[in-house]
Enzyme design. Structure first.
Site, PDB file in Angstrom:
ATOM      1  N   GLU A 105       0.835  -1.192   0.000  1.00  0.00           N
ATOM      2  CA  GLU A 105       0.000   0.000   0.000  1.00  0.00           C
ATOM      3  C   GLU A 105       0.871   1.244   0.000  1.00  0.00           C
ATOM      4  O   GLU A 105       2.017   1.210   0.452  1.00  0.00           O
ATOM      5  CB  GLU A 105      -0.891   0.007   1.231  1.00  0.00           C
ATOM      6  CG  GLU A 105      -0.119   0.005   2.524  1.00  0.00           C
ATOM      7  CD  GLU A 105      -1.018  -0.305   3.721  1.00  0.00           C
ATOM      8  OE1 GLU A 105      -1.503  -1.446   3.798  1.00  0.00           O
ATOM      9  OE2 GLU A 105      -1.207   0.581   4.550  1.00  0.00           O
ATOM     10  N   CYS A 118       3.702   8.442   0.774  1.00  0.00           N
ATOM     11  CA  CYS A 118       4.276   7.558   1.781  1.00  0.00           C
ATOM     12  C   CYS A 118       4.444   6.193   1.122  1.00  0.00           C
ATOM     13  O   CYS A 118       3.450   5.579   0.719  1.00  0.00           O
ATOM     14  CB  CYS A 118       3.316   7.496   2.970  1.00  0.00           C
ATOM     15  SG  CYS A 118       3.790   6.306   4.221  1.00  0.00           S
ATOM     16  N   CYS A 125       6.474  -6.574   7.354  1.00  0.00           N
ATOM     17  CA  CYS A 125       7.581  -6.058   8.164  1.00  0.00           C
ATOM     18  C   CYS A 125       7.887  -7.086   9.248  1.00  0.00           C
ATOM     19  O   CYS A 125       6.988  -7.791   9.713  1.00  0.00           O
ATOM     20  CB  CYS A 125       7.171  -4.741   8.827  1.00  0.00           C
ATOM     21  SG  CYS A 125       8.502  -3.945   9.761  1.00  0.00           S
ATOM     22  N   CYS A 129       6.697  -4.204  16.022  1.00  0.00           N
ATOM     23  CA  CYS A 129       6.174  -3.140  16.910  1.00  0.00           C
ATOM     24  C   CYS A 129       4.707  -3.451  17.253  1.00  0.00           C
ATOM     25  O   CYS A 129       3.908  -3.773  16.361  1.00  0.00           O
ATOM     26  CB  CYS A 129       6.294  -1.772  16.253  1.00  0.00           C
ATOM     27  SG  CYS A 129       7.987  -1.337  15.843  1.00  0.00           S
ATOM     28  N   CYS A 132       1.621  -1.644  15.479  1.00  0.00           N
ATOM     29  CA  CYS A 132       1.689  -1.443  14.024  1.00  0.00           C
ATOM     30  C   CYS A 132       1.080  -2.609  13.260  1.00  0.00           C
ATOM     31  O   CYS A 132       1.410  -3.772  13.510  1.00  0.00           O
ATOM     32  CB  CYS A 132       3.153  -1.252  13.618  1.00  0.00           C
ATOM     33  SG  CYS A 132       3.343  -0.969  11.858  1.00  0.00           S
ATOM     34  N   CYS A 346       0.059   2.993   8.842  1.00  0.00           N
ATOM     35  CA  CYS A 346       0.965   1.983   8.347  1.00  0.00           C
ATOM     36  C   CYS A 346       0.411   0.549   8.323  1.00  0.00           C
ATOM     37  O   CYS A 346       0.138  -0.039   9.357  1.00  0.00           O
ATOM     38  CB  CYS A 346       2.149   2.049   9.302  1.00  0.00           C
ATOM     39  SG  CYS A 346       3.592   1.259   8.760  1.00  0.00           S
TER      40      CYS A 346
HETATM   41  N1  SAH Z   1       9.747   0.841  10.025  1.00  0.00           N
HETATM   42  C1  SAH Z   1       9.886   2.255   9.978  1.00  0.00           C
HETATM   43  C2  SAH Z   1       8.944   2.954   9.032  1.00  0.00           C
HETATM   44  C3  SAH Z   1       7.523   2.492   8.926  1.00  0.00           C
HETATM   45  S1  SAH Z   1       6.364   2.955  10.108  1.00  0.00           S
HETATM   46  C4  SAH Z   1       9.763   2.828  11.385  1.00  0.00           C
HETATM   47  O1  SAH Z   1       9.547   2.077  12.311  1.00  0.00           O
HETATM   48  O2  SAH Z   1       9.967   4.022  11.547  1.00  0.00           O
HETATM   49  C5  SAH Z   1       6.175   4.691  10.027  1.00  0.00           C
HETATM   50  C6  SAH Z   1       5.794   5.287  11.363  1.00  0.00           C
HETATM   51  O3  SAH Z   1       4.431   4.984  11.702  1.00  0.00           O
HETATM   52  C7  SAH Z   1       6.656   4.785  12.505  1.00  0.00           C
HETATM   53  O4  SAH Z   1       6.995   5.837  13.361  1.00  0.00           O
HETATM   54  C8  SAH Z   1       5.713   3.837  13.189  1.00  0.00           C
HETATM   55  O5  SAH Z   1       6.112   3.598  14.496  1.00  0.00           O
HETATM   56  C9  SAH Z   1       4.377   4.568  13.056  1.00  0.00           C
HETATM   57  N2  SAH Z   1       3.201   3.745  13.280  1.00  0.00           N
HETATM   58  C10 SAH Z   1       2.984   2.457  12.986  1.00  0.00           C
HETATM   59  N3  SAH Z   1       1.748   2.067  13.384  1.00  0.00           N
HETATM   60  C11 SAH Z   1       1.174   3.121  13.956  1.00  0.00           C
HETATM   61  C12 SAH Z   1      -0.081   3.355  14.565  1.00  0.00           C
HETATM   62  N4  SAH Z   1      -0.988   2.389  14.694  1.00  0.00           N
HETATM   63  N5  SAH Z   1      -0.324   4.595  15.026  1.00  0.00           N
HETATM   64  C13 SAH Z   1       0.590   5.590  14.927  1.00  0.00           C
HETATM   65  N6  SAH Z   1       1.795   5.430  14.356  1.00  0.00           N
HETATM   66  C14 SAH Z   1       2.086   4.220  13.890  1.00  0.00           C
END
Ligand code: SAH
Length: 361
Positions: A105, A118, A125, A129, A132, A346
């Site tokens: 996406e 984006c 991934c 996290c 996420c 994301c």
């Molecule tokens: N892997 C990289 C980039 C992808 S995520 C990273 O970790 O930075 C891009 C951003 O979106 C990251 O800061 C991630 O922590 C955040 N993110 C992911 N899921 C989220 C959510 N449910 N709410 C808010 N931010 C989120």
């Protein structure tokens, strides 16, 4: 028989390369290795980056070269599966399918200063996290540089607008796909490519420390964003497995090195989750941690993901958190929410699409 064999080979794509994975230098070398003049490479890229994706339609390319190009390459533009328009009408989310069936996406956002995209860097991934959606099914594979570029080319082709800003914040961990991402940065920045200024590109990482050092050596002018999300190791470990590998101290040392090498301000992303990392103590710890760094803190109210229970804090909590950072003199903003009605966080859209396919089976 020979003829049948060759055409079958082309049909199934064996030995056929995505030309978007090539830099100009590489295509020039290919031209000379194949008995053609190097300047043909630039002509081919001029067409492709002007959205002519069929070699046979490239008017100034002789027939003989077109045949060689058709035998060796394809232009790897993904197929559009779905587009979602946000009710704010400034955000569009796209689901794309590559020719191996992988689904990714990307999101396009229209701001006063230009159009931003984006992009995803991996299919899924593996960073794990907790908040996420991208990581829920694990990582299927890396995207190549050309596949990342193709997201921008395809979106420009659909929306008929130039993309001027890029954030690597879709699915995937860019520094876990380092070589392809660096090549993507090079070609998106190049004049023959997408000609997007490095200052208009942001790379976001969960903090793969050795790769931050490696990136610093390149002295790029891109913005580095660090997904911090917690101010202490113990709290960070609760929500980000990468914190078990690298401590916050190690991460901050790498950030300092990056700033020293590039002279660039770092962005820290802090997704604020109700009752997890949003109290006064957290804000004060974060303040003490980053106050001496050339940085900006981006406070992001967490986006709710169906598979977890993380909730956004109240607006008051967001403001209080921001005010505490202000009291340390730390530059910070609360991220304006765009596109939450279309699962713009994301990995959410890909996940819900794949779920719907599974339910349909
Ligand atoms: N892997 C990289 C980039 C992808 S995520 C990273 O970790 O930075 C891009 C951003 O979106 C990251 O800061 C991630 O922590 C955040 N993110 C992911 N899921 C989220 C959510 N449910 N709410 C808010 N931010 C989120």
């Amino acid at each position: 028989m020979d003829f049948l064999y060759v055409s079958l080979e082309n049909l199934v794509g064996v030995n056929v390369i995505n030309i978007l994975d090539y830099s100009l230098e590489e295509l020039k070398s290919w031209m000379s290795e194949n008995g053609e003049k190097e300047f043909r490479a630039k002509q081919v890229f001029d067409w492709i980056y002007k959205e002519v994706f069929v070699f046979d339609n490239m008017n100034n390319i002789p027939k003989g070269i077109k045949e060689k190009l058709n035998a060796a390459f394809y232009v790897g533009i993904p197929e559009l599966i779905k587009v979602y328009n946000s009710i704010d009408s400034h955000t569009k989310k796209f689901l794309f399918k590559y020719n191996d069936g992988s689904i990714i996406e990307c999101v396009e956002m229209e701001y006063d200063y230009g159009n931003s995209i984006c992009v995803s860097t991996q299919v899924g991934c593996k960073m794990g996290c907790k908040f996420c959606a991208s990581t829920i099914g694990g990582m299927l594979r890396n995207l190549t540089s050309g596949e990342i570029l193709a997201q921008i080319i395809k979106v420009q082709n659909i929306v008929k607008k130039r993309i001027s800003n890029v954030v690597l914040m879709g699915s995937g961990e860019p520094l876990d796909n380092y070589d392809n991402v660096i090549k993507f940065l090079e070609i998106s920045n190049a004049e023959y490519g997408l000609n997007i200024g490095q200052r208009h590109i942001t790379l976001s990482t969960c903090g793969i420390v050795p790769k931050i050092y490696e990136l610093a050596e390149l002295k790029l002018q891109i913005t580095l964003a660090i997904s911090l999300h917690a101010p202490t190791d113990n709290e960070r470990k609760e929500i980000m497995p990468i914190a078990n590998k690298y401590s916050i101290k190690e991460l901050m040392d790498a950030c300092n090195y990056y700033i020293e090498k590039t002279g660039k301000r770092i962005t820290f992303e802090y997704a604020l989750v109700k009752d997890v990392n949003d109290n006064e103590k957290n804000a004060n710890e974060l303040g003490r941690l980053v106050k001496n760094l050339l940085c900006h803190v981006n406070i992001i109210p967490v986006n709710n993901v169906t598979e977890n229970n993380f909730q956004k804090p109240s607006n008051k909590r967001l403001d209080d958190f921001s005010n505490i950072l202000n009291s340390f003199g730390i530059n910070n903003t609360v991220r304006k929410e765009m596109g939450s009605d279309i699962n713009a966080a994301c990995g959410q859209l890909r996940k819900s699409y794949i779920n719907s396919l599974e339910e349909g089976c």
